[in-house]
Write a protein that holds these residues in place. Structure first.
Motif, PDB file in Angstrom:
ATOM      1  N   GLY A  69       0.827  -1.203   0.000  1.00  0.00           N
ATOM      2  CA  GLY A  69       0.000   0.000   0.000  1.00  0.00           C
ATOM      3  C   GLY A  69       0.863   1.255   0.000  1.00  0.00           C
ATOM      4  O   GLY A  69       1.875   1.316   0.707  1.00  0.00           O
ATOM      5  N   VAL A  70       0.460   2.238  -0.771  1.00  0.00           N
ATOM      6  CA  VAL A  70       1.300   3.432  -0.944  1.00  0.00           C
ATOM      7  C   VAL A  70       0.826   4.629  -0.116  1.00  0.00           C
ATOM      8  O   VAL A  70       1.568   5.588   0.059  1.00  0.00           O
ATOM      9  CB  VAL A  70       1.386   3.843  -2.437  1.00  0.00           C
ATOM     10  CG1 VAL A  70       2.073   2.750  -3.239  1.00  0.00           C
ATOM     11  CG2 VAL A  70      -0.006   4.132  -3.005  1.00  0.00           C
ATOM     12  N   ILE A  71      -0.415   4.595   0.365  1.00  0.00           N
ATOM     13  CA  ILE A  71      -0.919   5.703   1.182  1.00  0.00           C
ATOM     14  C   ILE A  71      -0.329   5.586   2.585  1.00  0.00           C
ATOM     15  O   ILE A  71      -0.313   4.505   3.184  1.00  0.00           O
ATOM     16  CB  ILE A  71      -2.458   5.691   1.256  1.00  0.00           C
ATOM     17  CG1 ILE A  71      -3.073   5.684  -0.148  1.00  0.00           C
ATOM     18  CG2 ILE A  71      -2.958   6.892   2.061  1.00  0.00           C
ATOM     19  CD1 ILE A  71      -2.793   6.915  -0.960  1.00  0.00           C
ATOM     20  N   THR A  72       0.154   6.695   3.114  1.00  0.00           N
ATOM     21  CA  THR A  72       0.825   6.669   4.418  1.00  0.00           C
ATOM     22  C   THR A  72      -0.072   7.127   5.570  1.00  0.00           C
ATOM     23  O   THR A  72       0.293   6.967   6.731  1.00  0.00           O
ATOM     24  CB  THR A  72       2.079   7.560   4.385  1.00  0.00           C
ATOM     25  OG1 THR A  72       1.690   8.892   4.037  1.00  0.00           O
ATOM     26  CG2 THR A  72       3.088   7.027   3.370  1.00  0.00           C
ATOM     27  N   GLU A  73      -1.230   7.712   5.271  1.00  0.00           N
ATOM     28  CA  GLU A  73      -2.110   8.234   6.319  1.00  0.00           C
ATOM     29  C   GLU A  73      -2.912   7.091   6.956  1.00  0.00           C
ATOM     30  O   GLU A  73      -3.703   6.424   6.290  1.00  0.00           O
ATOM     31  CB  GLU A  73      -3.070   9.271   5.740  1.00  0.00           C
ATOM     32  CG  GLU A  73      -2.380  10.507   5.187  1.00  0.00           C
ATOM     33  CD  GLU A  73      -3.361  11.455   4.520  1.00  0.00           C
ATOM     34  OE1 GLU A  73      -4.580  11.265   4.706  1.00  0.00           O
ATOM     35  OE2 GLU A  73      -2.908  12.360   3.820  1.00  0.00           O
ATOM     36  N   ASP A  74      -2.717   6.899   8.255  1.00  0.00           N
ATOM     37  CA  ASP A  74      -3.400   5.808   8.958  1.00  0.00           C
ATOM     38  C   ASP A  74      -4.916   5.955   8.894  1.00  0.00           C
ATOM     39  O   ASP A  74      -5.641   4.955   8.753  1.00  0.00           O
ATOM     40  CB  ASP A  74      -2.956   5.768  10.423  1.00  0.00           C
ATOM     41  CG  ASP A  74      -1.505   5.320  10.574  1.00  0.00           C
ATOM     42  OD1 ASP A  74      -0.891   4.933   9.559  1.00  0.00           O
ATOM     43  OD2 ASP A  74      -0.991   5.361  11.715  1.00  0.00           O
TER      44      ASP A  74
ATOM     45  N   SER B 277      -8.406   3.685  -3.451  1.00  0.00           N
ATOM     46  CA  SER B 277      -7.204   3.829  -4.263  1.00  0.00           C
ATOM     47  C   SER B 277      -7.635   4.093  -5.706  1.00  0.00           C
ATOM     48  O   SER B 277      -8.796   3.866  -6.082  1.00  0.00           O
ATOM     49  CB  SER B 277      -6.357   2.563  -4.188  1.00  0.00           C
ATOM     50  OG  SER B 277      -7.012   1.496  -4.864  1.00  0.00           O
ATOM     51  N   ASN B 278      -6.725   4.542  -6.517  1.00  0.00           N
ATOM     52  CA  ASN B 278      -7.053   4.812  -7.928  1.00  0.00           C
ATOM     53  C   ASN B 278      -7.550   3.549  -8.621  1.00  0.00           C
ATOM     54  O   ASN B 278      -8.523   3.598  -9.391  1.00  0.00           O
ATOM     55  CB  ASN B 278      -5.836   5.376  -8.655  1.00  0.00           C
ATOM     56  CG  ASN B 278      -5.488   6.776  -8.191  1.00  0.00           C
ATOM     57  OD1 ASN B 278      -6.341   7.498  -7.688  1.00  0.00           O
ATOM     58  ND2 ASN B 278      -4.224   7.156  -8.339  1.00  0.00           N
TER      59      ASN B 278
END
Length: 244
Positions: A142-147, A216-217
């Protein structure tokens, strides 16, 4: 004029037939064994009216009042008093995260110190479970870093419901009323008079592209292109509910 009326009636009938799902309230029963509150069991069904498998986002076993329902995954309810809709934020409220009401009922025999300790342990377990979700997402590329986003995304994807062609899914919402009869919100005041007639209605406001920010996209592209992933507003029948 007659032709226009016929056309309108035909169009309305056709649109009704084209609705992919039908929501039906089956029953509302209640339990008064607790003198401080009344527990309700709202049984309803969602029927796939098509010959295709369909999907949608919904958290089906809790509910939220129409007055507070913006961007929700929950079924929305309306209360009618003597056949008139009342924009009341209550008397039922959504349950999200830890169900502290059930926690207290389950552990009502504990002393204050023991209850406090168990509550802290329950909260710690809840946070630990959320951390597992976050770690699994990051460890699996996963590339999103916001918990916060990761948890919202996980909750949204877990809310996806699939119905086979012509399938009927029966669901139950358990909720409660603390027996308060007077409500005040902003400039509006309400009193649940025992002499009045109350009716309950359920609405599914199913959204699809509105949740883009929580996807996600790739997830968004897949859902947007899926013609059998439905959205729209679907309203149930009304049935009487007891506030006596």
């Amino acid at each position: 004029m007659k032709n226009i009326l016929i056309l309108l009636l035909f169009t309305t009938s056709l649109l009704a037939q084209l609705k992919p799902i039908e929501v039906t309230l089956n029953s509302i029963t209640h339990d008064d064994s607790n003198p401080k509150k009344r527990t309700y069991f709202i049984t309803y069904q969602i029927e796939n009216k098509t010959n295709n498998a369909i999907s949608f986002f919904l958290t089906p076993n809790t509910l939220i009042a129409n007055a507070a329902s913006s961007m929700t995954l929950f079924p929305i309810y309306k209360i009618y008093i003597n056949s008139e809709f009342t924009p009341l934020d209550g008397p039922f409220f959504e349950k999200y995260g830890i169900d502290w009401e059930s926690f207290l009922k389950k552990n009502e025999g504990l002393d204050k110190k023991s209850l406090q300790k168990l509550a802290e342990e329950t909260l710690a377990d809840y946070k630990k479970a959320n951390q597992v979700i976050i770690d699994n997402y990051k460890n699996n590329g996963g590339v999103i870093t916001e918990d916060h986003w990761i948890l919202e995304n996980d909750n949204l994807m877990k809310s996806k419901i699939n119905l086979n062609p012509n399938e009927i899914k029966t669901l139950v919402i358990k909720t409660s009323w603390n027996k308060d009869r007077y409500f005040k919100q902003d400039d509006l005041e309400y009193y649940l008079d025992e002499k009045d007639k109350y009716e309950f209605e359920l609405i599914l406001d199913l959204k699809k592209t509105a949740f883009k920010s929580q996807l996600s996209n790739d997830e968004f592209d897949t859902i947007e292109k899926d013609k059998n992933f439905i959205e729209g507003i679907f309203t149930s029948n009304r049935i009487e509910i007891n506030f006596k």
